[in-house]
Design an enzyme around this catalytic site. Structure first.
Site, PDB file in Angstrom:
ATOM      1  CB  SER A 117      -0.850  -0.027   1.271  1.00 17.69           C
ATOM      2  OG  SER A 117      -1.424   1.238   1.502  1.00 17.69           O
ATOM      3  CE1 TYR A 141      -3.715  -2.172   5.550  1.00 14.04           C
ATOM      4  CE2 TYR A 141      -3.094   0.025   4.819  1.00 14.04           C
ATOM      5  CZ  TYR A 141      -3.500  -1.259   4.529  1.00 14.04           C
ATOM      6  OH  TYR A 141      -3.671  -1.639   3.213  1.00 14.04           O
ATOM      7  CE  LYS A 145      -1.548  -4.478   3.536  1.00 15.31           C
ATOM      8  NZ  LYS A 145      -1.833  -5.757   2.863  1.00 15.31           N
TER       9      LYS A 145
HETATM   10  N1  LIG Z   1      -8.890  -1.074  -0.835  1.00  7.58           N
HETATM   11  C1  LIG Z   1      -7.826  -0.271  -0.855  1.00  7.58           C
HETATM   12  O1  LIG Z   1      -7.976   0.938  -1.090  1.00  7.58           O
HETATM   13  C2  LIG Z   1      -6.432  -0.804  -0.594  1.00  7.58           C
HETATM   14  C3  LIG Z   1      -5.332   0.068  -0.731  1.00  7.58           C
HETATM   15  C4  LIG Z   1      -4.041  -0.433  -0.513  1.00  7.58           C
HETATM   16  C5  LIG Z   1      -3.868  -1.778  -0.192  1.00  7.58           C
HETATM   17  N2  LIG Z   1      -4.955  -2.600  -0.047  1.00  7.58           N
HETATM   18  C6  LIG Z   1      -4.731  -4.015   0.292  1.00  7.58           C
HETATM   19  O2  LIG Z   1      -5.392  -4.825  -0.664  1.00  7.58           O
HETATM   20  C7  LIG Z   1      -5.787  -6.046  -0.061  1.00  7.58           C
HETATM   21  C8  LIG Z   1      -7.239  -6.303  -0.358  1.00  7.58           C
HETATM   22  O3  LIG Z   1      -8.021  -5.231   0.095  1.00  7.58           O
HETATM   23  P1  LIG Z   1      -9.578  -5.085  -0.220  1.00  7.58           P
HETATM   24  O4  LIG Z   1      -9.865  -3.641  -0.342  1.00  7.58           O
HETATM   25  O5  LIG Z   1      -9.973  -5.996  -1.321  1.00  7.58           O
HETATM   26  O6  LIG Z   1     -10.187  -5.591   1.169  1.00  7.58           O
HETATM   27  P2  LIG Z   1     -11.348  -6.617   1.477  1.00  7.58           P
HETATM   28  O7  LIG Z   1     -11.590  -6.550   2.950  1.00  7.58           O
HETATM   29  O8  LIG Z   1     -12.500  -6.415   0.554  1.00  7.58           O
HETATM   30  O9  LIG Z   1     -10.670  -8.010   1.101  1.00  7.58           O
HETATM   31  C9  LIG Z   1      -9.862  -8.758   1.978  1.00  7.58           C
HETATM   32  C10 LIG Z   1     -10.246 -10.211   1.785  1.00  7.58           C
HETATM   33  O10 LIG Z   1      -9.388 -11.024   2.580  1.00  7.58           O
HETATM   34  C11 LIG Z   1     -10.173 -11.935   3.325  1.00  7.58           C
HETATM   35  N3  LIG Z   1      -9.394 -12.241   4.531  1.00  7.58           N
HETATM   36  C12 LIG Z   1      -9.056 -11.405   5.549  1.00  7.58           C
HETATM   37  N4  LIG Z   1      -8.283 -12.058   6.449  1.00  7.58           N
HETATM   38  C13 LIG Z   1      -8.108 -13.318   5.968  1.00  7.58           C
HETATM   39  C14 LIG Z   1      -7.389 -14.456   6.434  1.00  7.58           C
HETATM   40  N5  LIG Z   1      -6.686 -14.427   7.578  1.00  7.58           N
HETATM   41  N6  LIG Z   1      -7.405 -15.591   5.693  1.00  7.58           N
HETATM   42  C15 LIG Z   1      -8.115 -15.654   4.525  1.00  7.58           C
HETATM   43  N7  LIG Z   1      -8.818 -14.599   4.037  1.00  7.58           N
HETATM   44  C16 LIG Z   1      -8.814 -13.449   4.755  1.00  7.58           C
HETATM   45  C17 LIG Z   1     -11.481 -11.229   3.576  1.00  7.58           C
HETATM   46  O11 LIG Z   1     -12.569 -12.092   3.852  1.00  7.58           O
HETATM   47  C18 LIG Z   1     -11.668 -10.506   2.238  1.00  7.58           C
HETATM   48  O12 LIG Z   1     -12.309 -11.332   1.270  1.00  7.58           O
HETATM   49  C19 LIG Z   1      -5.455  -5.908   1.420  1.00  7.58           C
HETATM   50  O13 LIG Z   1      -4.211  -6.545   1.639  1.00  7.58           O
HETATM   51  C20 LIG Z   1      -5.332  -4.413   1.622  1.00  7.58           C
HETATM   52  O14 LIG Z   1      -4.494  -4.096   2.697  1.00  7.58           O
HETATM   53  C21 LIG Z   1      -6.234  -2.143  -0.247  1.00  7.58           C
END
Ligand SMILES: NC(=O)c1ccc[n+]([C@@H]2O[C@H](COP(=O)([O-])OP(=O)(O)OC[C@H]3O[C@@H](n4cnc5c(N)ncnc54)[C@H](O)[C@@H]3O)[C@@H](O)[C@H]2O)c1
Length: 329
Positions: A117, A141, A145
Site C-alpha cells: 500500500s 496498518y 504492510k
Molecule cells: N482497498 C484499498 O484501497 C487498498 C489500498 C491499498 C492496499 N490494499 C490491500 O489490498 C488487499 C485487499 O483489500 P480489499 O480492499 O480488497 O479488502 P477486502 O476486505 O475487501 O478483502 C480482503 C479479503 O481477505 C479476506 N481475509 C481477511 N483475512 C483473511 C485471512 N486471515 N485468511 C483468509 N482470508 C482473509 C477477507 O474475507 C476478504 O475477502 C489488502 O491486503 C489491503 O491491505 C487495499
C-alpha cells in the site's frame, strides 16, 4: 501456472480473480469471508473457506490444486482501526503472512505477489512518490504492510522465490456493480453515503498548499489494479524464479486529483449538485500523495487505462445496487 489467491472474495481480490482467469490463468481462492463476499465470484471459481494462518490448510490446498504461485491479498485494512487494535493488525497481517510464507516454502512454490500500500510511505513532501522515496508509515496498518514487504523479500532471497510487492494508491470503481467495494471508508463511498442521506459532502480542510486548497490523491480503477497483478504474475514467470528476483512497484495513475475535483465529478455522475461543506483538517492527512508510475510501465509494461469519471460512474452503479433509494439527483 495455478495461482492461490488469498482474499479472492474481497473487493480487490475478486477483480484479480476475474483478470487472471480472463487471461487463461488457473486460480484457487482461499478466503475466510471475514469481509469477503462469495457472490463476487462466479460458479467456475474454486473456493476454499479458511484462513491463511492455518498452515496445514494452506499446504493441503497447494498440494490438491498443484499451486505454483500465490497472490496474497488477505489482510485487515482499516487505518483507524489499526491504531486502536495494533496487535490484531500485526497478528493478522504480519503473523498471517509469516505462516503463509512458511507453507509456501514447504510446498516449493516460487512466485509470490504481495498486496502492499502507499500507506508505507507516510506523508512524504514530494511531488511524485517513487519507489525510492523513504518509507515512514504513520499507522500500524502501514507498518504491517512495510514489515510484510521485508518478510516477502527476505523469504524470496533465502528460498529462491521470485516476488513482487505492489504498492496500491487510492483504489476506486468496479468492473461490475456486484464487485463494488461495500465499505464506507474511502472518500468516494463516503460522499455517496452523505448524498444518499440527503446531506452535503464534506471536505476536511481547504487550506492545504495545493492548487485548490484540498488534498490531492492518485486514484486507480480497481480493474486496472487487477490487470497490474496479472502483469506482475506474468513478469514473475518470465524466467527461472532464482533469476527473476524481486520487484517493488507503485500502482497508480501518476496523476493527482483534488477532493474538490473529485466531488465535482461525483456531482456530474450522480446529478446531485449540492455544495460541499468545508470542515477542519483531519489529523494525519497528507496534502498530496501521487505515485510515480514510471517503474510499472517500464518493468511490467502496464499503465492505467481508466480515468476518474469511469471510476466514479462504476462505483456509483455498485452503490445504487446496494442502496436502491439512491437515484440521480
Ligand atoms: N482497498 C484499498 O484501497 C487498498 C489500498 C491499498 C492496499 N490494499 C490491500 O489490498 C488487499 C485487499 O483489500 P480489499 O480492499 O480488497 O479488502 P477486502 O476486505 O475487501 O478483502 C480482503 C479479503 O481477505 C479476506 N481475509 C481477511 N483475512 C483473511 C485471512 N486471515 N485468511 C483468509 N482470508 C482473509 C477477507 O474475507 C476478504 O475477502 C489488502 O491486503 C489491503 O491491505 C487495499
Amino acid at each position: 501456472m495455478t495461482w492461490l489467491i488469498t482474499g479472492g472474495a474481497g473487493y480487490i481480490g475478486a477483480h484479480v480473480v476475474r483478470s487472471m482467469m480472463g487471461a487463461g490463468e488457473r486460480v484457487v481462492v482461499l478466503d475466510d469471508f471475514s469481509t469477503g463476499v462469495a457472490g463476487r465470484l462466479g460458479p467456475d471459481v474454486s473456493i476454499v473457506q479458511g484462513t491463511v494462518a492455518d498452515a496445514d490448510l494452506v499446504k493441503q490446498v497447494c498440494a490438491e490444486h498443484s499451486v505454483t504461485g500465490v497472490v496474497h491479498l488477505a489482510a485487515q485494512k482499516q487505518v483507524g482501526e489499526s491504531v486502536e487494535r495494533p496487535l490484531r493488525y500485526y497478528r493478522e497481517n504480519v503473523g498471517g503472512l509469516t505462516t503463509l510464507l512458511e507453507a509456501v516454502v514447504a510446498a516449493g512454490i516460487t512466485r509470490f505477489v504481495f498486496s502492499s500500500s502507499a500507506a508505507v510511505y507516510g506523508n512524504p513532501a514530494v511531488d511524485l512518490i517513487t519507489e525510492e522515496t523513504p518509507c515512514v508509515p504513520l499507522s500500524p496498518y502501514g507498518e504491517t504492510k512495510l514489515a510484510g514487504e521485508w518478510l516477502v523479500r527476505a523469504a524470496g532471497r533465502a528460498h529462491g522465490i521470485a516476488t513482487a510487492c505492489l504498492r496500491y494508491f487510492n483504489v476506486a470503481g468496479a468492473a461490475a456493480p456486484e464487485l463494488a467495494d461495500i465499505g464506507v471508508y474511502n472518500v468516494i463511498p463516503m460522499v455517496f453515503d452523505r448524498l444518499t442521506r440527503g446531506e452535503s459532502p464534506r471536505i476536511f480542510g481547504d487550506d492545504y498548499p495545493t492548487p485548490d486548497g484540498t488534498c490531492v490523491r492518485d486514484y486507480i480503477h480497481v480493474a486496472d489494479l487487477a490487470d497490474a497483478h496479472l502483469a506482475a504474475a506474468q513478469w514473475l514467470t518470465r524466467g527461472d524464479a532464482g533469476d527473476v528476483g524481486d520487484l517493488t512497484v507503485n500502482v497508480g495513475r501518476g496523476e493527482g486529483v483534488s477532493v474538490r475535483e473529485l466531488i465535482s465529478v461525483i456531482a456530474d455522475v450522480t446529478g446531485d449538485q449540492r455544495p460541499a461543506l468545508v470542515e477542519g483538517r483531519r489529523p494525519g492527512d497528507a496534502p498530496r500523495a501521487v505515485a510515480s508510475a514510471t517503474r510499472a510501465e517500464e518493468t511490467l509494461g502496464w499503465t492505467a487505462r481508466r480515468g476518474v469519471h469511469e471510476m466514479i460512474e462504476s462505483a456509483w452503479r455498485g452503490w445504487q445496487l446496494r442502496h436502491p433509494g439512491a437515484t440521480r439527483g
